[in-house]
Motif scaffolding. Structure first.
Motif, PDB file in Angstrom:
ATOM      1  N   ALA A 143       0.839  -1.211   0.000  1.00  0.00           N
ATOM      2  CA  ALA A 143       0.000   0.000   0.000  1.00  0.00           C
ATOM      3  C   ALA A 143       0.868   1.253   0.000  1.00  0.00           C
TER       4      ALA A 143
ATOM      5  N   GLU B 157       1.700   6.562  -6.839  1.00  0.00           N
ATOM      6  CA  GLU B 157       0.613   7.475  -7.208  1.00  0.00           C
ATOM      7  C   GLU B 157       1.044   8.927  -7.065  1.00  0.00           C
TER       8      GLU B 157
ATOM      9  N   MET C  17      -0.295  -3.715  -6.427  1.00  0.00           N
ATOM     10  CA  MET C  17      -1.752  -3.852  -6.385  1.00  0.00           C
ATOM     11  C   MET C  17      -2.154  -5.308  -6.181  1.00  0.00           C
TER      12      MET C  17
ATOM     13  N   MET D 221      -1.772  -6.184  -2.668  1.00  0.00           N
ATOM     14  CA  MET D 221      -2.799  -5.544  -1.837  1.00  0.00           C
ATOM     15  C   MET D 221      -4.176  -6.172  -2.037  1.00  0.00           C
ATOM     16  N   GLY D 222      -4.283  -7.104  -2.969  1.00  0.00           N
ATOM     17  CA  GLY D 222      -5.580  -7.701  -3.243  1.00  0.00           C
ATOM     18  C   GLY D 222      -6.403  -6.916  -4.247  1.00  0.00           C
ATOM     19  N   ARG D 223      -5.766  -6.007  -4.965  1.00  0.00           N
ATOM     20  CA  ARG D 223      -6.455  -5.203  -5.979  1.00  0.00           C
ATOM     21  C   ARG D 223      -6.175  -5.789  -7.360  1.00  0.00           C
TER      22      ARG D 223
ATOM     23  N   GLU E 252      -7.689  -4.395 -10.779  1.00  0.00           N
ATOM     24  CA  GLU E 252      -7.008  -3.197 -11.294  1.00  0.00           C
ATOM     25  C   GLU E 252      -5.662  -3.567 -11.921  1.00  0.00           C
ATOM     26  N   ALA E 253      -4.962  -4.462 -11.262  1.00  0.00           N
ATOM     27  CA  ALA E 253      -3.620  -4.829 -11.708  1.00  0.00           C
ATOM     28  C   ALA E 253      -3.640  -5.655 -12.987  1.00  0.00           C
TER      29      ALA E 253
END
Length: 167
Positions: A74, A81, A101, A104-106, A109-110
């Motif tokens: 994160a 960012e 990402m 982070m479990g995103r 998006e990744a």
């Protein structure tokens, strides 16, 4: 007047050289610290290099990879960012952001970023490993295996095999 302008240019060049020397010194120290397995010191030097020049792509890349590697994905994403303009124009920074990402479990998006980065290019160990991890999280073992096999095919070393097996 020309003499005064020359003096100003000379000072600017010396200042630029001092910044480059400090930047190089900080990055060299960070790599040495990372190699010596002193992550706290490595991080301090990465931050120092970035405070000298926030647009220093190599320092940002290595710092972000360091954060992901120490379980702080994160924080890596936040750092990337903050440097969005640099990230969008640099393939390696985009790869690190996508890997962060995933960590982070995103994954949704990744995935688009990773697929775009791999489209029409030879396999990349890190991208294939991240895509494999995403597929594994989804329960799609066959697709995960394909990505992991591609990662191993790029570099069939013990360390890559251990890294893939960790997933």
């Amino acid at each position: 007047k020309a003499e005064a302008e020359g003096a100003i240019i000379g000072k600017a060049r010396r200042g630029e050289s001092e910044v480059l020397a400090a930047e190089s010194s900080a990055v060299a120290a960070s790599w040495s610290s990372a190699r010596d397995r002193d992550p706290v010191l490595a991080e301090r030097y990465y931050r120092q290099a970035l405070s000298i020049d926030p647009r220093f792509v190599l320092a940002l890349h290595n710092f972000s990879a360091h954060l992901v590697g120490t379980g702080r994905a994160a924080e890596a994403v936040r750092a990337l960012e903050d440097a969005q303009v640099l990230v969008n124009s640099n393939r390696n920074l985009r790869q690190i952001r996508a890997r962060a990402m995933v960590a982070m479990g995103r994954g949704a998006e990744a995935e688009g970023e990773l697929l775009e980065l791999t489209r029409g290019r030879p396999p990349n160990i890190d991208n294939e490993r991240a895509l494999g991890a995403l597929e594994l999280k989804r329960g799609n073992v066959a697709a995960a295996k394909r990505h992991f096999d591609l990662a191993i095919a790029v570099n069939d070393s013990a360390s890559v095999r251990v890294n893939v097996a960790a997933h």
